[in-house]
Design a protein around this motif. Sequence first.
Motif, PDB file in Angstrom:
ATOM      1  N   ALA A 172       0.876  -1.190  -0.203  1.00 17.50           N
ATOM      2  CA  ALA A 172      -0.080  -0.089   0.000  1.00 17.50           C
ATOM      3  C   ALA A 172       0.885   1.463   0.034  1.00 17.50           C
ATOM      4  O   ALA A 172       1.794   1.142   0.594  1.00 17.50           O
ATOM      5  CB  ALA A 172      -0.980   0.125   1.256  1.00 17.50           C
ATOM      6  N   THR A 173       0.371   2.304  -0.604  1.00 18.05           N
ATOM      7  CA  THR A 173       1.077   3.629  -0.682  1.00 18.05           C
ATOM      8  C   THR A 173      -0.101   4.800  -0.470  1.00 18.05           C
ATOM      9  O   THR A 173      -1.153   4.611  -0.904  1.00 18.05           O
ATOM     10  CB  THR A 173       1.807   3.662  -2.106  1.00 18.05           C
ATOM     11  OG1 THR A 173       1.000   3.573  -2.959  1.00 18.05           O
ATOM     12  CG2 THR A 173       2.979   3.000  -2.234  1.00 18.05           C
ATOM     13  N   VAL A 174       0.270   5.897   0.153  1.00 17.49           N
ATOM     14  CA  VAL A 174      -0.619   6.962   0.554  1.00 17.49           C
ATOM     15  C   VAL A 174      -0.085   8.199  -0.341  1.00 17.49           C
ATOM     16  O   VAL A 174       1.189   8.372  -0.151  1.00 17.49           O
ATOM     17  CB  VAL A 174      -0.680   7.198   1.842  1.00 17.49           C
ATOM     18  CG1 VAL A 174      -1.429   8.373   2.341  1.00 17.49           C
ATOM     19  CG2 VAL A 174      -1.118   6.089   2.742  1.00 17.49           C
ATOM     20  N   GLY A 225       4.915   3.420  -9.031  1.00 17.57           N
ATOM     21  CA  GLY A 225       4.936   3.188 -10.444  1.00 17.57           C
ATOM     22  C   GLY A 225       4.241   3.789 -11.087  1.00 17.57           C
ATOM     23  O   GLY A 225       3.360   4.680 -10.672  1.00 17.57           O
ATOM     24  N   LYS A 226       4.275   3.621 -12.571  1.00 15.08           N
ATOM     25  CA  LYS A 226       3.360   4.473 -13.621  1.00 15.08           C
ATOM     26  C   LYS A 226       1.911   4.104 -13.394  1.00 15.08           C
ATOM     27  O   LYS A 226       1.225   5.070 -13.551  1.00 15.08           O
ATOM     28  CB  LYS A 226       4.005   4.093 -14.967  1.00 15.08           C
ATOM     29  CG  LYS A 226       3.292   4.979 -16.113  1.00 15.08           C
ATOM     30  CD  LYS A 226       3.681   4.772 -17.369  1.00 15.08           C
ATOM     31  CE  LYS A 226       3.067   5.561 -18.455  1.00 15.08           C
ATOM     32  NZ  LYS A 226       3.618   5.148 -19.804  1.00 15.08           N
ATOM     33  N   GLU A 227       1.523   3.001 -13.268  1.00 16.25           N
ATOM     34  CA  GLU A 227       0.300   2.262 -13.108  1.00 16.25           C
ATOM     35  C   GLU A 227      -0.163   2.995 -11.906  1.00 16.25           C
ATOM     36  O   GLU A 227      -1.611   3.401 -11.946  1.00 16.25           O
ATOM     37  CB  GLU A 227       0.003   0.836 -13.125  1.00 16.25           C
ATOM     38  CG  GLU A 227       0.481   0.255 -14.353  1.00 16.25           C
ATOM     39  CD  GLU A 227       2.110   0.057 -14.646  1.00 16.25           C
ATOM     40  OE1 GLU A 227       2.708   0.330 -13.838  1.00 16.25           O
ATOM     41  OE2 GLU A 227       2.330  -0.468 -15.853  1.00 16.25           O
ATOM     42  N   ALA A 228       0.426   2.934 -10.843  1.00 16.84           N
ATOM     43  CA  ALA A 228       0.039   3.485  -9.442  1.00 16.84           C
ATOM     44  C   ALA A 228      -0.399   5.030  -9.820  1.00 16.84           C
ATOM     45  O   ALA A 228      -1.545   5.665  -9.256  1.00 16.84           O
ATOM     46  CB  ALA A 228       0.715   3.238  -8.454  1.00 16.84           C
ATOM     47  N   ASN A 278       0.203  -4.852 -11.859  1.00 17.93           N
ATOM     48  CA  ASN A 278       1.471  -4.413 -11.653  1.00 17.93           C
ATOM     49  C   ASN A 278       2.073  -5.573 -11.177  1.00 17.93           C
ATOM     50  O   ASN A 278       2.091  -5.785  -9.929  1.00 17.93           O
ATOM     51  CB  ASN A 278       1.590  -3.014 -10.891  1.00 17.93           C
ATOM     52  CG  ASN A 278       3.092  -2.573 -10.926  1.00 17.93           C
ATOM     53  OD1 ASN A 278       3.760  -2.785 -11.915  1.00 17.93           O
ATOM     54  ND2 ASN A 278       3.199  -1.808  -9.900  1.00 17.93           N
ATOM     55  N   GLU A 279       3.253  -6.145 -11.741  1.00 16.26           N
ATOM     56  CA  GLU A 279       4.021  -7.140 -11.261  1.00 16.26           C
ATOM     57  C   GLU A 279       3.248  -8.425 -10.710  1.00 16.26           C
ATOM     58  O   GLU A 279       3.652  -8.783  -9.496  1.00 16.26           O
ATOM     59  CB  GLU A 279       5.222  -6.578 -10.176  1.00 16.26           C
ATOM     60  CG  GLU A 279       6.038  -5.186 -10.870  1.00 16.26           C
ATOM     61  CD  GLU A 279       7.108  -4.803  -9.579  1.00 16.26           C
ATOM     62  OE1 GLU A 279       6.872  -5.207  -8.338  1.00 16.26           O
ATOM     63  OE2 GLU A 279       7.641  -3.932  -9.992  1.00 16.26           O
TER      64      GLU A 279
END
Length: 466
Positions: free
Chosen positions: A78-80, A98-101, A119-120
Amino acid sequence: MTRRIAWTLMVLTSVLLALAVVPLAASLTARERVSYRDSQRAAARVVAAAAEEHLSDGRPATALRKELAATAASGDCATVYDASARLVAGTPCRAATGKEAEELVEDVLRGREPEPPENEGRLLAAEPAGDVREPAGVVVLARSAAPLDARIAAVWGWSAVIGAAGLVASALLSVRLARWVGRPLSTLDASARRLGEGSLDERADVGSGPPEVRRLAATFNTMAARTEALVHGHRTVIADVSHQLRTPLAALRLRLDVLAADADDATAAELAAAQEEISRLSRLVDGLLAVARAEQATPGATAVRADEVVAERVTAWAPVAEERGVRLTADPGGAALAVASGAGHLEQILDNLIANAVDAVPPGGHISLGHRADGTTATLYVRDDGPGMTAEAKAAAFRRFGSRKAGGTGLGLAVVHRLVTVDGGGVRLQDTPGGGLTVVLDLPLWPERGRERTGGPRSLPVPKKS
């Protein structure tokens, strides 16, 4: 028929299974995907609630870090991001970056709900932190697609197993049903064939198969019983008529002989004419009996050496022909061959043809017999140089009493035609080049596998001179 029924039921079952199992598996797959996505988005919303408290209310990031740690412990990433799409916090796993996120974050900040990418090997999901129209940030959660793939593979695997099991069960039931229907019909067909070949005591099995087939077998048995009764009755009548006719004819001939011994010349001539008529009547009775026996003859075909039968009949009839001043020979060059014929049929056929030829050919004439093979057919012929037959006489030759020849019964060729057709062959009349008549017999050859076991034909008694 058994195979056709089995294949038809199997194809029908396969179509029904395909129409039922494939849509069901596709529906379960879609449901698994939706369930997996909903679970992933729910986990992302938990992190987004903690991120909103930190980004909107300015509270410490303690709760946010706690949720991120729990997310990492469960195997997710997870990223915020804040409202400016800057990375604020995240788990050590970088699959949610990354780009998709970043594209997901941009779409969510603009108020759109994009299709989550992969992604991955992980599925991405993005949830707004706070109000959907004016979010304070965005949480991106990446979860492995392996569990979803395993569930989908299990759905399709079980669907394939169910379909295969249904197909195998259908095959077994189809074969059993086809045999249940087909075997009694095959047995009935075999019984009908044996009945047609002369086994009048043949009966079909009425205890197996569908009710319709059992009724058909019962009807067949009734027909066979009536046929047996009619044929046996017919044979009994023939035997009785033979006995009743021959006895008075013999007695009448003896009485005429006694009268002729004491009669004057004029009376003796009249009695001799009467004796000729009695002889003709006797031949007519014998001919009728021969036709009746030929019509009842339906034995199975056996291998008969045609070359040996021809040579045997020429040897047997040569003295009779010589006494009449007729030369009887067999054409040289005929190869050894075996034909499919009933026991004794070929001998009886040739006897009738030679007898007719000997009666028709004048003294000094010639009768020849020959044979040859042509493909799967053997051709036998009896050729004479007698007076021949008109086209009208040829057309009526094979009918009973079709002959208009004085003193003839018109039954000999009828017997020949019946015996030849019973053996699966044909007979035809042709003009002999230079004058005369040629009778041509076309009989089926015996298969090669039976020729090495072929024995000589059953010998018939040599015809008596008359």
